[in-house]
Design an enzyme around this catalytic site. Structure first.
Site, PDB file in Angstrom:
ATOM      1  CB  ILE A   2      -0.967  -0.007   1.200  1.00 47.80           C
ATOM      2  CG1 ILE A   2      -2.005  -1.128   1.043  1.00 47.80           C
ATOM      3  CG2 ILE A   2      -1.649   1.356   1.353  1.00 47.80           C
ATOM      4  CD1 ILE A   2      -2.778  -1.453   2.318  1.00 47.80           C
ATOM      5  CE1 TYR A  25       2.756  -0.596  -7.783  1.00 46.83           C
ATOM      6  CE2 TYR A  25       2.694  -2.021  -5.868  1.00 46.83           C
ATOM      7  CZ  TYR A  25       3.107  -1.777  -7.159  1.00 46.83           C
ATOM      8  OH  TYR A  25       3.883  -2.695  -7.826  1.00 46.83           O
ATOM      9  CD  GLU A  26      -3.312   4.079  -2.298  1.00 44.20           C
ATOM     10  OE1 GLU A  26      -3.511   5.275  -2.604  1.00 44.20           O
ATOM     11  OE2 GLU A  26      -4.081   3.162  -2.643  1.00 44.20           O
ATOM     12  N   GLY A  27       1.887   5.941  -2.119  1.00 43.43           N
ATOM     13  CA  GLY A  27       2.738   7.070  -1.789  1.00 43.43           C
ATOM     14  C   GLY A  27       2.112   7.838  -0.636  1.00 43.43           C
ATOM     15  NE  ARG A  39      -2.562  -1.097  -4.695  1.00 44.55           N
ATOM     16  CZ  ARG A  39      -2.908  -0.167  -3.830  1.00 44.55           C
ATOM     17  NH1 ARG A  39      -2.950   1.106  -4.201  1.00 44.55           N
ATOM     18  NH2 ARG A  39      -3.215  -0.493  -2.587  1.00 44.55           N
TER      19      ARG A  39
END
Length: 154
Positions: A11, A14-16, A136
């Site tokens: 998470i 990919y979210e940053g 992702r």
């Protein structure tokens, strides 16, 4: 409950993390690691948060789907399978996950390959295919299919 370390790692990657509100690829105001709500209201353009708030929210926001997924499962899963599903549910929402073919196939004891292929279907935002979501979903699928050495030792 399973250890969520691998889910949180995926998470985060990919979210940053952004401490100033921003619009995600679907145009939704977001903050931290993809959080769309803060202090009981939707995120808005002027919102800011601290790194500690973002980190605390991530743990909270990953634990919520983890608990829900645990209740939905009618089969045993490995830590890697569980973490891949938590990452997916974190991103697509529990309503979508709960009604997914992925969950149905898993609970119906379909092959791991059939279940894992379902991750790749969740690659759209706002109705459009997003390359970052393709990447992702492949990562989540690969995590789902990977052997967890702790599970092997048990």
């Amino acid at each position: 409950m399973h250890n969520l370390h691998k889910a949180i790692t995926v998470i985060k990657f990919y979210e940053g993390c952004k401490l100033q509100a921003y619009q995600d690829v679907a145009g939704v105001w977001t903050i931290g690691y993809g959080r769309t709500w803060m202090f009981n209201r939707p995120v808005c353009a002027s919102d800011r948060c601290t790194q500690k708030e973002a980190d605390d929210w991530l743990i909270e926001d990953a634990t919520t789907p983890a608990r829900a997924i645990q209740k939905l499962l009618r089969v045993d899963v490995t830590e890697n399978e569980f973490c891949a599903m938590v990452s997916l549910a974190y991103n697509i929402g529990m309503g979508n996950f709960k009604n997914s073919t992925l969950l149905k196939l898993l609970n119906d004891k379909a092959s791991a390959g059939m279940v894992a292929a379902e991750f790749l279907r969740w690659n759209k935002a706002g109705g459009n295919v997003v390359n970052g979501l393709n990447t992702r979903r492949r990562h989540e699928r690969d995590l789902f299919l990977s052997v967890d050495l702790d599970d092997e030792a048990a």
